[in-house]
Design a protein around this motif. Sequence first.
Motif, PDB file in Angstrom:
ATOM      1  N   ALA A 161       0.826  -1.208   0.000  1.00  0.00           N
ATOM      2  CA  ALA A 161       0.000   0.000   0.000  1.00  0.00           C
ATOM      3  C   ALA A 161       0.859   1.257   0.000  1.00  0.00           C
ATOM      4  N   THR A 162       1.973   1.220   0.730  1.00  0.00           N
ATOM      5  CA  THR A 162       2.865   2.380   0.789  1.00  0.00           C
ATOM      6  C   THR A 162       3.516   2.625  -0.568  1.00  0.00           C
ATOM      7  N   LYS A 163       3.886   1.559  -1.249  1.00  0.00           N
ATOM      8  CA  LYS A 163       4.453   1.711  -2.595  1.00  0.00           C
ATOM      9  C   LYS A 163       3.426   2.309  -3.553  1.00  0.00           C
ATOM     10  N   ALA A 164       2.168   1.882  -3.422  1.00  0.00           N
ATOM     11  CA  ALA A 164       1.110   2.442  -4.271  1.00  0.00           C
ATOM     12  C   ALA A 164       0.918   3.924  -3.996  1.00  0.00           C
ATOM     13  N   ALA A 165       1.028   4.316  -2.720  1.00  0.00           N
ATOM     14  CA  ALA A 165       0.909   5.736  -2.372  1.00  0.00           C
ATOM     15  C   ALA A 165       2.051   6.540  -2.988  1.00  0.00           C
ATOM     16  N   ILE A 166       3.259   6.004  -2.932  1.00  0.00           N
ATOM     17  CA  ILE A 166       4.421   6.694  -3.498  1.00  0.00           C
ATOM     18  C   ILE A 166       4.237   6.915  -4.996  1.00  0.00           C
ATOM     19  N   GLU A 167       3.676   5.932  -5.678  1.00  0.00           N
ATOM     20  CA  GLU A 167       3.431   6.081  -7.124  1.00  0.00           C
ATOM     21  C   GLU A 167       2.524   7.276  -7.402  1.00  0.00           C
ATOM     22  N   GLN A 168       1.507   7.456  -6.565  1.00  0.00           N
ATOM     23  CA  GLN A 168       0.582   8.571  -6.770  1.00  0.00           C
ATOM     24  C   GLN A 168       1.207   9.909  -6.396  1.00  0.00           C
ATOM     25  N   TYR A 169       2.045   9.913  -5.362  1.00  0.00           N
ATOM     26  CA  TYR A 169       2.754  11.159  -5.019  1.00  0.00           C
ATOM     27  C   TYR A 169       3.741  11.520  -6.137  1.00  0.00           C
ATOM     28  N   GLN A 170       4.345  10.511  -6.755  1.00  0.00           N
ATOM     29  CA  GLN A 170       5.235  10.770  -7.889  1.00  0.00           C
ATOM     30  C   GLN A 170       4.450  11.356  -9.058  1.00  0.00           C
ATOM     31  N   ARG A 171       3.244  10.826  -9.287  1.00  0.00           N
ATOM     32  CA  ARG A 171       2.394  11.354 -10.351  1.00  0.00           C
ATOM     33  C   ARG A 171       2.064  12.824 -10.103  1.00  0.00           C
ATOM     34  N   LEU A 172       1.725  13.152  -8.848  1.00  0.00           N
ATOM     35  CA  LEU A 172       1.425  14.546  -8.502  1.00  0.00           C
ATOM     36  C   LEU A 172       2.640  15.445  -8.710  1.00  0.00           C
ATOM     37  N   GLU A 173       3.786  14.951  -8.281  1.00  0.00           N
ATOM     38  CA  GLU A 173       5.016  15.745  -8.431  1.00  0.00           C
ATOM     39  C   GLU A 173       5.299  16.019  -9.909  1.00  0.00           C
ATOM     40  N   ASP A 174       5.139  15.007 -10.741  1.00  0.00           N
ATOM     41  CA  ASP A 174       5.372  15.169 -12.182  1.00  0.00           C
ATOM     42  C   ASP A 174       4.352  16.126 -12.793  1.00  0.00           C
ATOM     43  N   GLU A 175       3.086  15.938 -12.412  1.00  0.00           N
ATOM     44  CA  GLU A 175       2.015  16.750 -12.990  1.00  0.00           C
ATOM     45  C   GLU A 175       2.176  18.223 -12.660  1.00  0.00           C
ATOM     46  N   TYR A 176       2.524  18.524 -11.414  1.00  0.00           N
ATOM     47  CA  TYR A 176       2.618  19.915 -10.994  1.00  0.00           C
ATOM     48  C   TYR A 176       4.011  20.513 -11.183  1.00  0.00           C
ATOM     49  N   SER A 177       4.878  19.768 -11.846  1.00  0.00           N
ATOM     50  CA  SER A 177       6.180  20.316 -12.242  1.00  0.00           C
ATOM     51  C   SER A 177       6.125  20.925 -13.636  1.00  0.00           C
ATOM     52  N   LYS A 178       5.014  20.686 -14.341  1.00  0.00           N
ATOM     53  CA  LYS A 178       4.883  21.191 -15.703  1.00  0.00           C
ATOM     54  C   LYS A 178       4.675  22.708 -15.707  1.00  0.00           C
ATOM     55  N   PRO A 179       5.131  23.382 -16.745  1.00  0.00           N
ATOM     56  CA  PRO A 179       4.913  24.831 -16.858  1.00  0.00           C
ATOM     57  C   PRO A 179       3.419  25.156 -16.888  1.00  0.00           C
ATOM     58  N   LEU A 180       3.067  26.336 -16.392  1.00  0.00           N
ATOM     59  CA  LEU A 180       1.672  26.768 -16.372  1.00  0.00           C
ATOM     60  C   LEU A 180       1.527  28.088 -17.113  1.00  0.00           C
ATOM     61  N   PRO A 181       1.681  28.068 -18.428  1.00  0.00           N
ATOM     62  CA  PRO A 181       1.569  29.318 -19.203  1.00  0.00           C
ATOM     63  C   PRO A 181       0.175  29.910 -19.091  1.00  0.00           C
TER      64      PRO A 181
END
Length: 305
Positions: free
Chosen positions: A246-266
């Motif tokens: 379950a903890t590994k699954a949570a980390i995957e989703q936190y990684q997804r959030l980190e990637d998503e909100y690292s994108k530029p916001l023009p």
Amino acid sequence: LVIYSVAGLLVDAFVVTTIPTEISSSHVTLNAKVIRVCQSPGCRDDGAQSTLDALTAFASPGCQVMKGGCVSLCGSGPVVEILPDGEDVMTISSMKRKRVKGDALVSLLDELSDEETDISSFMRQRLIMGYEQSLEAKAAYEEAKDYQTAVQLYEEAIQSGRKPAMALDEARSLVDSKHESTKGVYWLVDSFRNSCRARLALKDIDGARRDAFAATVFSQNTDADAHMCLAEVCQASKDTLGELQATKAAIEQYQRLEDEYSKPLPGKDAVARAEAAKIKNNASTVKRELGFRIMKLENELKASS
């Protein structure tokens, strides 16, 4: 019914099923709207976040709810701005509504409703009732720390609002192919998570496990905290392997959030960029902390093998 297995334990959980609707998949609403809820400090003090959450849960198919900037109606919040979807906000005169909460919020929903695409008035009443019960449950859980009352209220909220919420979500998907399928049912995911943790406080491990699984199912496995609820249940039941998974699954989703909100916001304003940076930094911090927890759990499993 779906049966899940965690480290040899069999438990049942809610299943997200498609709710039959009478809406044709070929129907395209002619009254698509963008609903922007002002998030200026004044409006937030007037309850803009609650209005944003409620509109996200209740808005009719074809209505896109999002955060908005100040529209110079300070002191009259929460202020909601409504404009046709696809129009340039700089070139159109939008409709603005003041003090959108309580009865005014319900009236706005009625005004924006499209009988051809929306759920029935009975289903909407059930949805609103369930949502309001969830707010009472949240107050009992977070403020009063009355976990028994919280669990009871969450059960009633979920019973009342689950089917209408899924029906509305299905209707939204038929009207808008870009609809985020978990956004409108987030309050259900939050209800299951909080109910899970309230049950853990009451030592109801089996009930907590069912709620944790339901949170992951209704979030379509995209909610990191739902996975963390399951990890907490596994920890309470001394299920090291289940907690690790379950903890590994949570980390995957936190990684997804980190990637998503690292994108530029023009084109986004400073508030939106600051919020994205906050989400990204929080995801990064939690992910790092959970990495240490995974190392500890892996060492425990090796030692016990």
